[in-house]
Design a protein around this motif. Sequence first.
Motif, PDB file in Angstrom:
ATOM      1  N   TYR A  33       0.843  -1.192   0.000  1.00 38.46           N
ATOM      2  CA  TYR A  33       0.000   0.000   0.000  1.00 38.46           C
ATOM      3  C   TYR A  33       0.883   1.249   0.000  1.00 38.46           C
ATOM      4  N   TYR A  35       0.241   5.268   1.182  1.00 38.83           N
ATOM      5  CA  TYR A  35      -0.631   6.233   1.843  1.00 38.83           C
ATOM      6  C   TYR A  35       0.083   7.581   1.889  1.00 38.83           C
ATOM      7  N   GLN A  37       0.269  11.184   4.205  1.00 37.66           N
ATOM      8  CA  GLN A  37      -0.073  11.744   5.513  1.00 37.66           C
ATOM      9  C   GLN A  37       0.254  13.218   5.529  1.00 37.66           C
ATOM     10  N   LEU A  91       3.822   7.248   2.938  1.00 38.75           N
ATOM     11  CA  LEU A  91       4.074   6.020   3.688  1.00 38.75           C
ATOM     12  C   LEU A  91       3.760   4.801   2.841  1.00 38.75           C
ATOM     13  N   PHE A 105       4.275  -0.688   8.384  1.00 40.66           N
ATOM     14  CA  PHE A 105       4.627   0.531   7.661  1.00 40.66           C
ATOM     15  C   PHE A 105       6.133   0.733   7.621  1.00 40.66           C
ATOM     16  N   GLY A 106       6.583   1.417   6.570  1.00 42.04           N
ATOM     17  CA  GLY A 106       7.930   1.950   6.543  1.00 42.04           C
ATOM     18  C   GLY A 106       7.962   3.281   7.283  1.00 42.04           C
ATOM     19  N   SER A 107       9.146   3.888   7.343  1.00 42.77           N
ATOM     20  CA  SER A 107       9.298   5.160   8.066  1.00 42.77           C
ATOM     21  C   SER A 107       8.850   6.355   7.246  1.00 42.77           C
TER      22      SER A 107
ATOM     23  N   GLY B  40       8.896  11.008  12.826  1.00 42.81           N
ATOM     24  CA  GLY B  40       9.870  10.501  11.876  1.00 42.81           C
ATOM     25  C   GLY B  40       9.768   9.017  11.591  1.00 42.81           C
ATOM     26  N   GLU B  41       8.754   8.378  12.144  1.00 40.69           N
ATOM     27  CA  GLU B  41       8.584   6.945  11.933  1.00 40.69           C
ATOM     28  C   GLU B  41       7.206   6.658  11.352  1.00 40.69           C
ATOM     29  N   GLY B  42       7.042   5.437  10.814  1.00 39.45           N
ATOM     30  CA  GLY B  42       5.722   5.032  10.360  1.00 39.45           C
ATOM     31  C   GLY B  42       4.893   4.517  11.518  1.00 39.45           C
ATOM     32  N   PRO B  43       3.578   4.419  11.344  1.00 38.85           N
ATOM     33  CA  PRO B  43       2.717   3.862  12.392  1.00 38.85           C
ATOM     34  C   PRO B  43       3.085   2.414  12.678  1.00 38.85           C
TER      35      PRO B  43
END
Lengths: 114, 110
Positions: A33, A35, A37, A91, A105-107, B40-43
């Motif tokens: 996916y 997304y 933000q 993301l 998720f990635g960062s 700075g991070e993903g969920p």
Amino acid sequence: GAGVSQSPSNKVTEKGKDVELRCDPISGHTALYWYRQRLGQGLEFLIYFQGNSAPDKSGLPSDRFSAERTGESVSTLTIQRTQQEDSAVYLCASAVGQGGYGYTFGSGTRLTVV
Amino acid sequence: TQLLEQSPQFLSIQEGENLTVYCNSSSVFSSLQWYRQEPGEGPVLLVTVVTGGEVKKLKRLTFQFGDARKDSSLHITAAQPGDTGLYLCAGGYNDYKLSFGAGTTVTVRA
């Protein structure tokens, strides 16, 4: 890999330029996916890939946005002729099966269009 | 798009206090997930609930899915500074899509 890897982590680009964002999903995760933000807003669905099936592109905001994924590997999200409103964190997430039980998720890539 | 509303938007409490975050919708969801995101991070996924009325506990965190599968709550007992972050709820409304709330920013002061 151990997690979802995104690159670059930060990108500053001039209005009108094209950018390409990359996502390496977790090995074996068939679902991927993208997304977006924006500050103070929820995550906005962009596109979904599942194996070799046709992707769900229903969330792409305009024809300036496109994404590709080959099989179950790397995906790239391309934004052409960037606009200031494209500034956001992008993301990527991957999941086992259809992702109904949670994503990894990635960062993210923080994109700033100046 | 199914809309999820989270409240409050911001929450600042002292270490040791309890807090509750709410997630509400007029739509029915097949599942409800909670994530925590740090700068700075993903969920990062905390929990998934799928059955109306379901309650799940994860150490000091308690998650509840409403009977009608339209709402959820997250309760943290004896909050610690490490609980600081953006808490996001997400509702599953088809086989693979999630609709995310805007999030609740929680700050726990030492």
